[in-house]
Design a protein around this motif. Sequence first.
Motif, mmCIF file in Angstrom:
data_model
loop_
_atom_site.group_PDB
_atom_site.id
_atom_site.type_symbol
_atom_site.label_atom_id
_atom_site.label_comp_id
_atom_site.label_asym_id
_atom_site.label_seq_id
_atom_site.Cartn_x
_atom_site.Cartn_y
_atom_site.Cartn_z
ATOM 1 N N TYR A 166 0.846 -1.198 0.000
ATOM 2 C CA TYR A 166 0.000 0.000 0.000
ATOM 3 C C TYR A 166 0.877 1.242 0.000
ATOM 4 O O TYR A 166 1.809 1.351 0.800
ATOM 5 N N LEU A 167 0.551 2.167 -0.891
ATOM 6 C CA LEU A 167 1.316 3.404 -1.037
ATOM 7 C C LEU A 167 0.492 4.567 -0.507
ATOM 8 O O LEU A 167 -0.680 4.728 -0.863
ATOM 9 N N TRP A 168 1.100 5.367 0.336
ATOM 10 C CA TRP A 168 0.425 6.548 0.902
ATOM 11 C C TRP A 168 1.467 7.621 1.173
ATOM 12 O O TRP A 168 2.365 7.421 1.984
ATOM 13 N N ARG A 169 1.376 8.741 0.436
ATOM 14 C CA ARG A 169 2.197 9.917 0.715
ATOM 15 C C ARG A 169 3.691 9.607 0.834
ATOM 16 O O ARG A 169 4.340 10.006 1.801
ATOM 17 N N GLY A 170 4.229 8.903 -0.126
ATOM 18 C CA GLY A 170 5.670 8.638 -0.100
ATOM 19 C C GLY A 170 6.088 7.532 0.833
ATOM 20 O O GLY A 170 7.276 7.319 1.070
ATOM 21 N N ASN A 171 5.103 6.824 1.375
ATOM 22 C CA ASN A 171 5.374 5.655 2.220
ATOM 23 C C ASN A 171 4.785 4.428 1.548
ATOM 24 O O ASN A 171 3.628 4.467 1.112
ATOM 25 N N VAL A 172 5.539 3.335 1.497
ATOM 26 C CA VAL A 172 4.979 2.089 0.986
ATOM 27 C C VAL A 172 5.038 1.031 2.089
ATOM 28 O O VAL A 172 6.078 0.784 2.698
ATOM 29 N N LEU A 173 3.867 0.465 2.367
ATOM 30 C CA LEU A 173 3.751 -0.609 3.360
ATOM 31 C C LEU A 173 3.862 -1.913 2.585
ATOM 32 O O LEU A 173 2.966 -2.242 1.794
ATOM 33 N N THR A 174 4.932 -2.639 2.791
ATOM 34 C CA THR A 174 5.285 -3.722 1.872
ATOM 35 C C THR A 174 4.921 -5.109 2.374
ATOM 36 O O THR A 174 5.220 -6.097 1.686
ATOM 37 N N GLY A 175 4.267 -5.202 3.530
ATOM 38 C CA GLY A 175 3.906 -6.528 4.036
ATOM 39 C C GLY A 175 5.129 -7.423 4.147
ATOM 40 O O GLY A 175 6.180 -6.984 4.631
ATOM 41 N N ASP A 176 4.981 -8.676 3.700
ATOM 42 C CA ASP A 176 6.124 -9.599 3.716
ATOM 43 C C ASP A 176 6.794 -9.688 2.357
ATOM 44 O O ASP A 176 7.595 -10.588 2.109
ATOM 45 N N THR A 177 6.458 -8.772 1.448
ATOM 46 C CA THR A 177 7.076 -8.813 0.115
ATOM 47 C C THR A 177 8.515 -8.318 0.200
ATOM 48 O O THR A 177 9.457 -9.047 -0.125
ATOM 49 N N LEU A 178 8.677 -7.096 0.641
ATOM 50 C CA LEU A 178 10.017 -6.501 0.774
ATOM 51 C C LEU A 178 10.244 -6.170 2.237
ATOM 52 O O LEU A 178 9.488 -5.383 2.825
ATOM 53 N N LEU A 179 11.259 -6.771 2.830
ATOM 54 C CA LEU A 179 11.626 -6.467 4.217
ATOM 55 C C LEU A 179 12.882 -5.595 4.208
ATOM 56 O O LEU A 179 13.481 -5.370 3.157
ATOM 57 N N ILE A 180 13.284 -5.097 5.365
ATOM 58 C CA ILE A 180 14.496 -4.279 5.441
ATOM 59 C C ILE A 180 15.702 -5.196 5.239
ATOM 60 O O ILE A 180 15.975 -6.076 6.047
ATOM 61 N N GLU A 181 16.376 -5.003 4.121
ATOM 62 C CA GLU A 181 17.515 -5.858 3.748
ATOM 63 C C GLU A 181 17.132 -7.341 3.777
ATOM 64 O O GLU A 181 17.918 -8.197 4.199
ATOM 65 N N GLY A 182 15.927 -7.626 3.299
ATOM 66 C CA GLY A 182 15.459 -8.999 3.210
ATOM 67 C C GLY A 182 14.188 -9.063 2.401
ATOM 68 O O GLY A 182 13.791 -8.088 1.756
ATOM 69 N N CYS A 183 13.536 -10.235 2.410
ATOM 70 C CA CYS A 183 12.231 -10.369 1.773
ATOM 71 C C CYS A 183 11.511 -11.529 2.430
ATOM 72 O O CYS A 183 12.115 -12.324 3.156
ATOM 73 N N GLY A 184 10.204 -11.617 2.190
ATOM 74 C CA GLY A 184 9.436 -12.715 2.742
ATOM 75 C C GLY A 184 9.803 -14.037 2.074
ATOM 76 O O GLY A 184 10.300 -14.066 0.951
ATOM 77 N N ARG A 185 9.558 -15.138 2.784
ATOM 78 C CA ARG A 185 9.802 -16.454 2.205
ATOM 79 C C ARG A 185 8.735 -16.770 1.154
ATOM 80 O O ARG A 185 7.660 -16.167 1.142
ATOM 81 N N THR A 186 9.040 -17.710 0.303
ATOM 82 C CA THR A 186 8.157 -17.993 -0.831
ATOM 83 C C THR A 186 7.879 -19.489 -0.947
ATOM 84 O O THR A 186 7.488 -19.971 -2.011
ATOM 85 N N ASP A 187 8.064 -20.204 0.166
ATOM 86 C CA ASP A 187 8.020 -21.669 0.085
ATOM 87 C C ASP A 187 6.791 -22.285 0.731
ATOM 88 O O ASP A 187 6.766 -23.481 0.993
ATOM 89 N N PHE A 188 5.771 -21.466 1.047
ATOM 90 C CA PHE A 188 4.549 -22.077 1.573
ATOM 91 C C PHE A 188 3.344 -21.298 1.062
ATOM 92 O O PHE A 188 3.495 -20.317 0.327
ATOM 93 N N GLN A 189 2.150 -21.739 1.450
ATOM 94 C CA GLN A 189 0.912 -21.177 0.898
ATOM 95 C C GLN A 189 1.079 -21.092 -0.622
ATOM 96 O O GLN A 189 1.472 -22.066 -1.256
ATOM 97 N N SER A 190 0.796 -19.940 -1.175
ATOM 98 C CA SER A 190 0.886 -19.777 -2.623
ATOM 99 C C SER A 190 2.145 -19.010 -3.011
ATOM 100 O O SER A 190 2.157 -18.262 -3.982
#
Lengths: 233, 233
Positions: A123-147
């Motif tokens: 979600y993007l709001w006023r120059g801030n993006v809330l990235t959930g588990d997609t993009l983490l700080i110097e990392g990213c979410g895992r992709t090996d479960f659910q979908s």
Amino acid sequence: MHDELHQLFDPDSSTFTYVLVDRAAAEAVLVDSVAQRFDRDVAMLRRLGVTLRYVVETHTHADHVTAAGRLREATGAVTAAPFKCGISRADVQLAHGDTLQFGHAEVLHAIHTPGHTSGSTSYLWRGNVLTGDTLLIEGCGRTDFQSGDAGSLYDSVHERLFTLPADTRVWPAHDYKGNTVSTIGHEKLHNPRLAGRDRASFIELMNNLQLPKPKMIDIAVPANRNLGLTHAA
Amino acid sequence: MHDELHQLFDPDSSTFTYVLVDRAAAEAVLVDSVAQRFDRDVAMLRRLGVTLRYVVETHTHADHVTAAGRLREATGAVTAAPFKCGISRADVQLAHGDTLQFGHAEVLHAIHTPGHTSGSTSYLWRGNVLTGDTLLIEGCGRTDFQSGDAGSLYDSVHERLFTLPADTRVWPAHDYKGNTVSTIGHEKLHNPRLAGRDRASFIELMNNLQLPKPKMIDIAVPANRNLGLTHAA
């Protein structure tokens, strides 16, 4: 008009909850709540003197249960979730490009960023993006479960997040090292998983992490599809 | 122009550190650092892509050691402290009404709010007040050590903080219950120590708390007067 973005932390699951406020209108949106922090969030909204308009999910969490349903019941807020998440009980199903409006003229933009799960949305709001588990700080979410799908996550990040302005603040759903915020510019240059790595190499990396199954997944996913409520609609 | 106020938490001492950013100018001010979080703060400033202009103290802390001196050495920032705090090594000594300017047109206003210590100072910036240990969320700092004085704290809060607009956000130096922010309007109505209590009753309450002596005080106070540095100027 001001940015007023509040970040709250649940130390048990290392989850960030966000409260976005339009101060002039005294209205707020809450993103990614945690069941055990329901009282904290309600008290905070009361202290801030704001009315909650929307309770939003970035995806169907596997590591904690949402408080979205209880927040709706307590405040009258509308619940919203990405349409591919199977959260059928949410009032609003969000697709890529959809917006939620609150306050006088505030707009939250939904950016579909599949990869951690097929429905994952930023979600993007006023120059801030809330990235959930997609993009983490110097990392990213895992992709090996659910979908999860590593190639999709790579494409989402490169095509839909790294194309945002460099000074866009990155607010993830989790951090495990005491960090709170980053920027698109920093992650494009320094994210150890995603910066300067080609798609095939990223997929190979992600498919060989050999992470343990999340402890909460069998409880959290069905609960979150029901907005964390134990009773029927 | 945006508010960009970042709140960081040290779980060991329950201390909040604040980073105020002028995004357009890419400049920042940091308030109340913690020695053990030096690396975290430097990394955050780097991720945000901002230059640190000032490192500021609300008072001479008794419960943790500041990273102000090291932050000055690492970033070239100017150190600032309230003039009555005995932090003689700070580059700037702030009196009531003084301002610090950063970025294109950002102004941090010093509000002398004695009581927790005689030098304790709050800072006002864009509808946000950083209250140090003077006013906490539904609480206040103790007044029984260093140069504490319950009557002074009562006067500071009622004359200089509760007179701010009701929607001013209150950002304290500590919270021990997982809360992060309040507003002047909420504290005026609901602070259990300060709302609707007269001065004499507040002094009696504060003088009978019978709190244990802070474990760190004999180390922290002299260290903080030297900006947390162990070497001479």
